[in-house]
Write a protein that holds these residues in place. Structure first.
Motif, short mmCIF file in Angstrom:
data_model
loop_
_atom_site.label_atom_id
_atom_site.label_comp_id
_atom_site.label_asym_id
_atom_site.label_seq_id
_atom_site.Cartn_x
_atom_site.Cartn_y
_atom_site.Cartn_z
N GLU A 142 -36.23 17.57 -83.52
CA GLU A 142 -36.63 17.41 -82.12
C GLU A 142 -37.87 16.51 -81.98
O GLU A 142 -38.11 15.97 -80.88
CB GLU A 142 -36.91 18.78 -81.49
N ALA A 143 -38.64 16.32 -83.05
CA ALA A 143 -39.83 15.47 -82.98
C ALA A 143 -39.53 14.01 -83.28
O ALA A 143 -40.36 13.14 -83.01
CB ALA A 143 -40.89 15.98 -83.95
N VAL A 144 -38.37 13.73 -83.82
CA VAL A 144 -38.08 12.40 -84.33
C VAL A 144 -38.05 11.33 -83.23
O VAL A 144 -38.59 10.23 -83.43
CB VAL A 144 -36.77 12.41 -85.14
N PRO A 145 -37.44 11.56 -82.06
CA PRO A 145 -37.43 10.49 -81.05
C PRO A 145 -38.81 9.97 -80.70
O PRO A 145 -39.01 8.75 -80.57
CB PRO A 145 -36.74 11.15 -79.85
N GLN A 146 -39.79 10.86 -80.60
CA GLN A 146 -41.15 10.42 -80.27
C GLN A 146 -41.76 9.63 -81.43
O GLN A 146 -42.41 8.60 -81.21
CB GLN A 146 -42.02 11.62 -79.93
N VAL A 147 -41.55 10.11 -82.65
CA VAL A 147 -42.09 9.40 -83.81
C VAL A 147 -41.43 8.02 -83.93
O VAL A 147 -42.10 7.01 -84.19
CB VAL A 147 -41.88 10.22 -85.10
N TRP A 148 -40.14 7.99 -83.74
CA TRP A 148 -39.40 6.72 -83.79
C TRP A 148 -39.94 5.74 -82.75
O TRP A 148 -40.15 4.56 -83.05
CB TRP A 148 -37.91 7.00 -83.55
N ALA A 149 -40.21 6.24 -81.55
CA ALA A 149 -40.73 5.38 -80.48
C ALA A 149 -42.11 4.83 -80.84
O ALA A 149 -42.40 3.66 -80.57
CB ALA A 149 -40.80 6.17 -79.18
N ARG A 150 -42.93 5.65 -81.48
CA ARG A 150 -44.27 5.18 -81.87
C ARG A 150 -44.16 4.09 -82.93
O ARG A 150 -44.90 3.10 -82.89
CB ARG A 150 -45.11 6.35 -82.38
N LEU A 151 -43.26 4.26 -83.87
CA LEU A 151 -43.08 3.24 -84.91
C LEU A 151 -42.50 1.95 -84.30
O LEU A 151 -42.93 0.84 -84.64
CB LEU A 151 -42.17 3.77 -86.01
N ALA A 152 -41.53 2.11 -83.42
CA ALA A 152 -40.91 0.94 -82.79
C ALA A 152 -41.91 0.17 -81.94
O ALA A 152 -41.78 -1.05 -81.76
CB ALA A 152 -39.72 1.37 -81.95
N ALA A 153 -42.92 0.87 -81.45
CA ALA A 153 -43.94 0.23 -80.62
C ALA A 153 -45.07 -0.37 -81.45
O ALA A 153 -46.06 -0.85 -80.88
CB ALA A 153 -44.51 1.25 -79.63
N ALA A 154 -44.94 -0.34 -82.76
CA ALA A 154 -45.98 -0.88 -83.64
C ALA A 154 -45.38 -1.92 -84.58
O ALA A 154 -45.36 -1.72 -85.81
CB ALA A 154 -46.63 0.26 -84.42
N PRO A 155 -44.89 -3.04 -84.05
CA PRO A 155 -44.20 -4.03 -84.90
C PRO A 155 -45.11 -4.71 -85.92
O PRO A 155 -44.63 -5.30 -86.87
CB PRO A 155 -43.64 -5.03 -83.89
N ASP A 156 -46.44 -4.63 -85.72
CA ASP A 156 -47.35 -5.22 -86.71
C ASP A 156 -47.49 -4.33 -87.94
O ASP A 156 -47.90 -4.80 -89.00
CB ASP A 156 -48.73 -5.44 -86.09
N GLN A 157 -47.18 -3.03 -87.79
CA GLN A 157 -47.30 -2.09 -88.90
C GLN A 157 -45.95 -1.74 -89.53
O GLN A 157 -45.85 -1.58 -90.75
CB GLN A 157 -47.97 -0.78 -88.42
N ALA A 158 -44.92 -1.61 -88.72
CA ALA A 158 -43.64 -1.08 -89.21
C ALA A 158 -42.49 -1.99 -88.80
O ALA A 158 -42.45 -2.51 -87.69
CB ALA A 158 -43.41 0.33 -88.66
N THR A 159 -41.55 -2.14 -89.72
CA THR A 159 -40.36 -2.93 -89.46
C THR A 159 -39.18 -2.29 -90.18
O THR A 159 -39.35 -1.37 -90.98
CB THR A 159 -40.55 -4.39 -89.92
N GLY A 160 -37.97 -2.78 -89.88
CA GLY A 160 -36.78 -2.32 -90.60
C GLY A 160 -36.59 -0.82 -90.56
O GLY A 160 -36.27 -0.19 -91.58
N LEU A 161 -36.75 -0.21 -89.40
CA LEU A 161 -36.72 1.26 -89.30
C LEU A 161 -35.34 1.82 -89.65
O LEU A 161 -34.31 1.31 -89.19
CB LEU A 161 -37.11 1.69 -87.89
N HIS A 162 -35.35 2.86 -90.47
CA HIS A 162 -34.16 3.62 -90.83
C HIS A 162 -34.44 5.11 -90.66
O HIS A 162 -35.60 5.54 -90.73
CB HIS A 162 -33.76 3.38 -92.28
#
Length: 373
Positions: A142-162
């Motif tokens: 249940e926490a994953v959508p929010q975590v995923w959104a935070r990573l997706a909103a940080a393209p300078d830190q994270a890429t290639g999300l799986h």
């Protein structure tokens, strides 16, 4: 003359098993898991052997458990992407993750915060670990959508999300819990339009519906059957490690005489006992019971007595040709092609093949076959 115990590593069998994993999931990428020194087989040698496959067949990435394991591969000349399955253990490791061009799992809030606070020159590929029921690592579903959104909103830190999770019971005959985990993860991946990596070795062999964008074969690469009930796919695996030694002493004993510490094994008939150069100081399991199979001159013979630090004893009464210098296979393939599968030995030790393979100690030399130059 050196001690005769050696671990023979068949790199052709390793490549066969990897290609077999790919064939089970033709629509998926196959991440080759070589953590724990490639399950005791030698991570650099195994990675080189797999990198030597034709471009269309070689692993697109390897997976290890720690930064130190990844550093060993890079120092050994491995240039393929490497995924840290447990991510970082402290924030300072992010500099090495970036310097070594690694991929990393993120399974905890502190890892997420450390990554988002870091300023890499290039974004780091991230695999978000989900706790879908194993309750070991990962964010709650249940926490994953929010975590995923935070990573997706940080393209300078994270890429290639799986998305990634791990089955607790994919090897079991009862599919109930495995199916529940699968349903949770497939729904989550669909909701996020995320590539999914879920299938470990047993799921790669027996759960085609779990294959997703990636599978991650581990112990199957080394020829161990991970399924509680083998199937045709698992039976096609080839043993990679053969632990072999030789008989170093012979004796004849009478009925009623005992062998080894604690006098556990007692002869019921006139018996020929062979002493073998291999013991728990080499990694052979001390919990092996009487009757644990070995191969002598290609024939199955039983362990007789407790395993010692440097030696063990087997009953060769029914193998007339057994003598000092005869080959003994503790697991793997004998010179005549006869195979003693490590999974059978593990059952006699009340353990699993993973512990036997990773437990073979450094004093046992690895000897590689099936060149990869």
């Amino acid at each position: 003359m050196s001690r005769p115990l050696v671990a023979d590593i068949d790199l052709d069998a390793l490549r066969h098993n990897y290609c077999h994993a790919r064939a089970q999931a033709p629509g998926s990428h196959a991440l080759a898991v070589i953590k724990a020194d490639a399950y005791g087989h030698g991570s650099v040698a195994c990675a080189r052997a797999l990198e030597a496959l034709p471009a269309a067949e070689r692993p697109p990435a390897f997976a290890v458990a720690s930064l130190e394991e990844a550093e060993t591969l890079r120092e050994g000349g491995i240039r393929s992407p490497i995924l840290l399955l447990e991510g970082i253990f402290e924030a300072a490791e992010l500099e090495a993750v970036e310097a070594l061009s690694l991929w990393m799992a993120v399974h905890s809030e502190w890892q997420l915060e450390a990554l988002l606070a870091y300023r890499p020159a290039r974004p780091i590929p991230v695999w978000l670990k989900v706790d879908s029921g194993m309750h070991r690592l990962g964010f709650p579903v249940e926490a994953v959508p929010q975590v995923w959104a935070r990573l997706a909103a940080a393209p300078d830190q994270a890429t290639g999300l799986h998305l990634m999770s791990h089955f607790a019971t994919a090897d079991a005959a009862d599919p109930g819990e495995c199916r529940r985990q699968l349903v949770r993860m497939q729904a989550l991946a669909e909701a996020l339009s995320a590539p999914l990596c879920l299938a470990n070795s047993p799921a790669t062999l027996a759960w085609p519906e779990a294959h997703g964008a990636w599978v991650r074969p581990g112990v199957m690469l080394y020829g161990s059957d991970p399924l509680e009930v083998p199937n045709s796919a698992s039976r096609a695996l080839q043993p990679v490690m053969t632990l072999r030694s030789r008989i170093i002493a012979m004796r004849e004993i009478s009925p009623g005489e005992a062998v080894g510490y604690g006098r556990r094994w007692v002869a019921a008939r006139p018996s020929r006992i062979a002493t073998v150069a291999c013991g728990y100081g080499d990694g052979y399991d001390r919990h092996a019971v009487d009757g644990t199979p070995t191969l002598v001159a290609g024939q199955r013979v039983p362990l007789a007595g407790k395993v010692s630090m440097d030696m063990l004893t087997v009953d060769v009464t029914d193998v007339a040709e057994a003598d000092i210098g005869s080959e003994v296979v503790l697991w793997g393939r004998a010179a005549d092609g006869t195979v003693l599968f490590i999974d059978e030995v593990a059952r006699h030790c009340d353990t699993i093949s993973y512990t036997l393979l990773t437990g073979v100690l450094p004093r046992v030399p690895r000897r590689y076959h099936g060149g990869f130059d």
